[in-house]
Design an enzyme around this catalytic site. Structure first.
Site, PDB file in Angstrom:
ATOM      1  CG  HIS A 390      49.550  24.305  38.574  1.00 21.11           C
ATOM      2  ND1 HIS A 390      49.950  24.014  37.206  1.00 21.11           N
ATOM      3  CD2 HIS A 390      48.097  24.446  38.125  1.00 21.11           C
ATOM      4  CE1 HIS A 390      48.936  23.702  36.463  1.00 21.11           C
ATOM      5  NE2 HIS A 390      47.832  23.845  37.268  1.00 21.11           N
ATOM      6  NE  ARG A 497      34.598  33.030  42.552  1.00 23.43           N
ATOM      7  CZ  ARG A 497      34.627  33.633  43.823  1.00 23.43           C
ATOM      8  NH1 ARG A 497      35.102  33.066  44.850  1.00 23.43           N
ATOM      9  NH2 ARG A 497      34.204  34.902  43.970  1.00 23.43           N
ATOM     10  NE  ARG A 533      30.332  31.550  39.517  1.00 25.17           N
ATOM     11  CZ  ARG A 533      31.022  32.527  39.681  1.00 25.17           C
ATOM     12  NH1 ARG A 533      30.518  33.502  40.055  1.00 25.17           N
ATOM     13  NH2 ARG A 533      32.291  32.323  39.705  1.00 25.17           N
ATOM     14  CD  GLU A 632      27.744  37.750  38.678  1.00 25.33           C
ATOM     15  OE1 GLU A 632      28.704  37.980  39.470  1.00 25.33           O
ATOM     16  OE2 GLU A 632      27.458  36.699  38.139  1.00 25.33           O
ATOM     17  CG  ASN A 655      33.360  39.882  44.318  1.00 26.41           C
ATOM     18  OD1 ASN A 655      32.946  40.332  45.307  1.00 26.41           O
ATOM     19  ND2 ASN A 655      33.576  38.887  44.205  1.00 26.41           N
ATOM     20  CG  ASP A 656      31.058  40.573  38.214  1.00 23.62           C
ATOM     21  OD1 ASP A 656      32.065  40.828  37.703  1.00 23.62           O
ATOM     22  OD2 ASP A 656      31.190  39.139  38.204  1.00 23.62           O
ATOM     23  NE  ARG A 666      35.761  40.927  40.104  1.00 23.13           N
ATOM     24  CZ  ARG A 666      34.965  39.834  40.128  1.00 23.13           C
ATOM     25  NH1 ARG A 666      33.896  39.716  39.539  1.00 23.13           N
ATOM     26  NH2 ARG A 666      35.353  38.868  40.929  1.00 23.13           N
ATOM     27  CB  CYS A 703      27.816  34.318  46.860  1.00 20.84           C
ATOM     28  SG  CYS A 703      27.440  34.755  45.053  1.00 20.84           S
TER      29      CYS A 703
HETATM   30  C1  PEP Z   1      30.720  38.079  42.265  1.00 28.07           C
HETATM   31  O1  PEP Z   1      30.817  38.652  41.110  1.00 28.07           O
HETATM   32  O2  PEP Z   1      30.365  38.727  43.370  1.00 28.07           O
HETATM   33  C2  PEP Z   1      31.049  37.001  42.221  1.00 28.07           C
HETATM   34  C3  PEP Z   1      30.851  36.315  43.528  1.00 28.07           C
HETATM   35  O3  PEP Z   1      31.401  36.227  41.221  1.00 28.07           O
HETATM   36  P1  PEP Z   1      33.032  36.087  40.896  1.00 28.07           P
HETATM   37  O4  PEP Z   1      33.792  36.859  41.906  1.00 28.07           O
HETATM   38  O5  PEP Z   1      33.296  34.793  40.566  1.00 28.07           O
HETATM   39  O6  PEP Z   1      32.793  36.913  39.491  1.00 28.07           O
HETATM   40 MG    MG Z   2      30.782  37.387  39.393  1.00 29.95          MG
END
Ligand code: PEP
Ligand code: MG
Length: 793
Positions: A390, A497, A533, A632, A655-656, A666, A703
């Protein structure tokens, strides 16, 4: 057969259970209120809650309405006994119309349950294990439908965090007994000792830790975490007086926590406040209080008793393997220190901090953020803790540089000596030499000036030199991030998020609570867009209370939208909360990780149902709320045309998308060198998605972290992306890059990048463009970009 439960009853039931849970101070009272309510609203004759004992192999009746109350704490069954046991054994709901005809039916005479006909039982799941069962029964035959099951499952999920908390505290009591009052060893395991004499150093010392919040600070060390082991404390003559003193201290600490919770909630948002609510629960825990009273009676010394009880808790939590539970030790520690302060009549952190103080602590406790003069805190260094506690989250949110897990810092650092901390690198220098100080001073000045200049452009639109407008939104996850949006001048929220809220709460917040938060964010930003989301838990975002089953490949398992569809009750509650907050007309609803059209259809069905439920209860919402998809998973990017016909916008989660396109986890450091978001394969999928969006006339943003990556900006603009949603602090940097570019050049760069065969080629294409745009010499961002551009060339 009886009719099914009317929908509004189910809806209000969940809201009311969540309310009871959020105000929970006493486990037994909470459980009995919940079973009472569930029985009434589901129109059942019996509602009972069974919890597992310490060995997890037996269920004990802990609360009931409808069975004999005397059976509470007395009726026990193993997991292979009875229909209630069946739900725990199967780790799944059990619905039986004619319970007495079932081979697993077992009669417990103490409960007087022979009159009951139908049963519905659901397990309380904690980290893939059943830790209890919530069951309802009726005297007349009844068929519980899927809606009933969803409702009961959601009630069980709402109840689970409270149960886990209480069981943790109970487990401390047990282990205390088992440790057979080993007072001597307990005394030595007391609160950490700061302020001891430390060996003098001839040279400066470099220490490494975990980067927890970026930024550079140079300042004087202030060691906190008073040495309560060394204070002089004169106990009064009688144990009774000591007990009275410690109870008074607890009461004062409790009041102080109430105020702190309200102040922090007011100042930084409900996510900060929730942490302090947990602290209040600890102080009201009867196990904690009894243990403390026993220790006072035994020792006749309130301070000693407090120290020993804290040590017991700390030792017990430290033995737990699960890091999530281990971290709870610091909550108990935080609370304990507060009580000790009240007992001693001191405020350990009261000593004035010098400007830019480098605060050294054992662990970054949330309580420090309420007690310290945050304007004076330059940075925080802790001996223990990771980047996800935290305290670390608070530091990041408040943009206070922090390094955690710096071994030996408490012993090695001396109050008053100079220190440098580099939060991005996780480096700490104690008594640095003047060259190092000068070097870091320059770095910090560059950092501060750049941030200042960049933030000063907050009202300028992000437009290329030849007039292509790009929307720059931000990725956030806590209400407290709102001020970052304003500070850095984002055009809205491109990704909210919501799972961070769950992580901060350590449980799933009630529908009303979610609505309050979403509404607050939507109202604060209106008319700028707020893209919320739905829950994206699972994969690497696991939380203990959520009962996510362990899987061999969690990134390919039941995560994200799959989990939401599986926990439909919770999903609908979240959707209703988002819809209820949509009245300002600026909320966009976004579904994560959709991989097939069927999944989209299933999610849409639940959205429609959530809308119907709101209509039935007379709640208004934005009927035109845009529903978008995160792209993603490669299947969604490849079939983007089909998806584009069925939604209102796309947002590419790079990212995904990178992880699934390149088959690189990842979170796995062994393959981190293969994780390459600028890989041409990923760019081709982005291109396909952006083109499909364009053809369908819907917007397409990015994003993922790629939107904050300077090398990616020219290419994403060239690929036709018109919205980039990045980390708030990256917004001004991305804006400056866009100002320096000509969109006309970028289309050709993007084409070349798509046709490249390696990521290195892509890097070179982009680096050349950034150099040609004169960004290497940019007064604010040039110093940051230079190493990135040079490395890419
Ligand atoms: C992504 O996957 O790019 C994304 C923005 O979602 P997260 O990083 O929260 O999985
Ligand atoms: Mg993601």
């Amino acid at each position: 057969m009886q009719p099914e439960t009317p929908i509004p009853d189910r809806v209000t039931l969940l809201a009311d259970v969540a309310e009871i849970v959020s105000r929970s101070h006493d486990l037994n009272e909470t459980l009995s209120n919940v079973v009472d309510l569930v029985a009434k609203r589901l129109d059942a004759d019996v509602c009972s809650l069974y919890l597992c004992g310490s060995d997890l192999s037996r269920l004990v009746l802990r609360a009931t309405v409808g069975l004999h109350r005397d059976a509470v704490h007395h009726v026990e069954l193993s997991l292979d006994e009875g229909l209630v046991g069946l739900a725990a054994e199967r780790k799944a709901p059990v619905v039986i119309d004619r319970a007495r005809e079932h081979p697993r039916y077992k009669y417990f005479p103490e409960t007087g349950e022979e009159r009951f006909e139908s049963l519905m039982a659901v397990p309380l799941m904690v980290r893939g294990r059943a830790s209890g069962v919530l069951a309802v029964q009726t005297t007349v035959p009844r068929h519980f439908d899927q809606g009933d099951v969803d409702t009961l499952v959601t009630c069980a999920q709402l109840l689970t965090p409270v149960v886990v908390n209480a069981q943790m505290l109970e487990s401390v009591s047990r282990s205390d007994r088992e440790q057979a009052e080993d007072d001597a060893s307990l005394e030595h395991a007391g609160v950490p000792i700061a302020g001891r004499r430390t060996p003098r150093r001839e040279f400066s010392l470099e220490l490494r830790g975990i980067p927890a919040a970026r930024g550079i600070a140079i300042g004087e060390v202030h060691k906190l975490g008073a040495d309560f082991a060394n204070v002089t404390y004169e106990p009064s003559e009688s144990a009774e007086q000591e007990e009275a003193d410690v109870m008074r201290a607890i009461l004062e600490a409790r009041r102080e926590l109430d105020d702190t919770r309200d102040e922090m909630g007011e100042q930084f948002g409900p996510d900060f406040a929730a942490v302090f609510h947990t602290h209040i629960q600890i102080l009201e825990d009867t196990g904690f209080l009894e243990k403390l009273k026993d220790a006072v009676r035994r020792t006749g010394n309130a301070l000693e008793a407090l120290r020993s009880v804290l040590a017991i808790y700390r030792k017990t939590f430290e033995r737990i393997e699960d890091p999530y539970f281990r971290e709870r030790a610091w909550d108990v520690e935080d609370v304990g220190r507060r009580v000790i302060e009240r007992l001693l009549g001191v405020r350990e952190d009261a000593p004035a901090l010098t400007d830019g103080a480098i605060v050294v602590v054992d662990n970054i406790l949330p309580g420090y953020f309420a007690r310290l003069d945050l304007d004076k805190v330059g940075a925080i260094i802790s001996e223990h803790g990771g980047a996800t506690s935290h305290g670390a989250i608070f530091a990041r949110t408040l943009e206070i540089p922090a390094v955690t897990g710096v071994e030996g810092i408490q012993e090695k650092a001396r109050s008053g000596e100079l220190a440098i901390i580099d939060g991005a690198e996780g480096r700490v220098y104690l008594s640095p030499d003047e060259h190092l100080v000068a070097e870091y001073q320059r770095a910090r000045e560059r950092y501060d000036v750049a941030i200042h200049h960049l933030d000063a452009m907050r009202d300028l639109p992000a437009e290329t030199r030849d007039g292509r407008r790009i929307q720059l939104t931000a990725n956030v996850g806590l209400a407290s991030d709102l001020r970052l949006i304003e500070q850095h001048g984002a055009d809205g929220i491109g990704l909210f998020r919501t799972e961070l809220l769950v992580l901060a709460h350590r449980g799933f917040p009630a529908e009303d609570e979610q609505e309050v938060l979403y509404e607050r964010v939507a109202k604060a930003l209106a008319p700028r867009p707020v893209t919320i989301r739905t829950l994206d838990l699972g994969g690497d975002k696991d939380i203990a209370d959520f009962g996510i089953a362990e899987e061999a490949n969690p990134q390919l398992g039941c995560r994200s939208i799959r989990l939401s569809l599986e926990r439909e009750g919770l999903f609908r509650a979240q959707l209703r909360a988002i819809l209820r907050a949509s009245e300002h007309g600026n909320v966009r609803l976004m579904l994560p990780m959709v991989s097939s059209i069927e999944e989209l259809h299933a999610a849409r069905k639940v959205i429609e149902q959530a809308k119907r439920e709101l209509e039935m209860s007379g709640r208004s919402y934005d009927r035109e709320i845009p529903v978008g998809l995160m792209i993603e998973v490669p299947s969604a990017a490849i079939l983007a045309d089909a998806f584009a016909r069925e939604c209102d916008f796309f947002s590419i989660g790079t990212n995904d998308l990178t992880q699934y396109t390149l088959a690189v986890d990842r979170t796995n450091e062994h393959v981190a060198h293969l994780y390459e978001p600028l890989h041409p394969a990923v760019l081709n999928l982005i291109d396909n998605t952006a083109r499909a969006a364009h053809r369908a006339g819907i917007s397409c943003s990015v994003c993922g972290e790629l939107a904050s990556n300077p090398l990616a900006v020219p290419l994403l603009v060239g690929l036709g992306i018109t919205e980039l949603s990045s980390t708030p602090s990256a917004v001004p940097v991305v804006k400056e890059i866009i100002h320096a570019l000509d969109a006309g050049d970028l289309d050709a760069d993007a084409r070349a990048a798509r046709e490249a065969s390696t990521a290195a080629e892509v890097h070179r294409i982009s680096a050349r463009r950034l150099r040609a745009a004169g960004l290497l010499d940019h007064p604010d961002i040039g110093p940051w970009l230079r190493p990135i551009i040079e490395a890419a060339e």
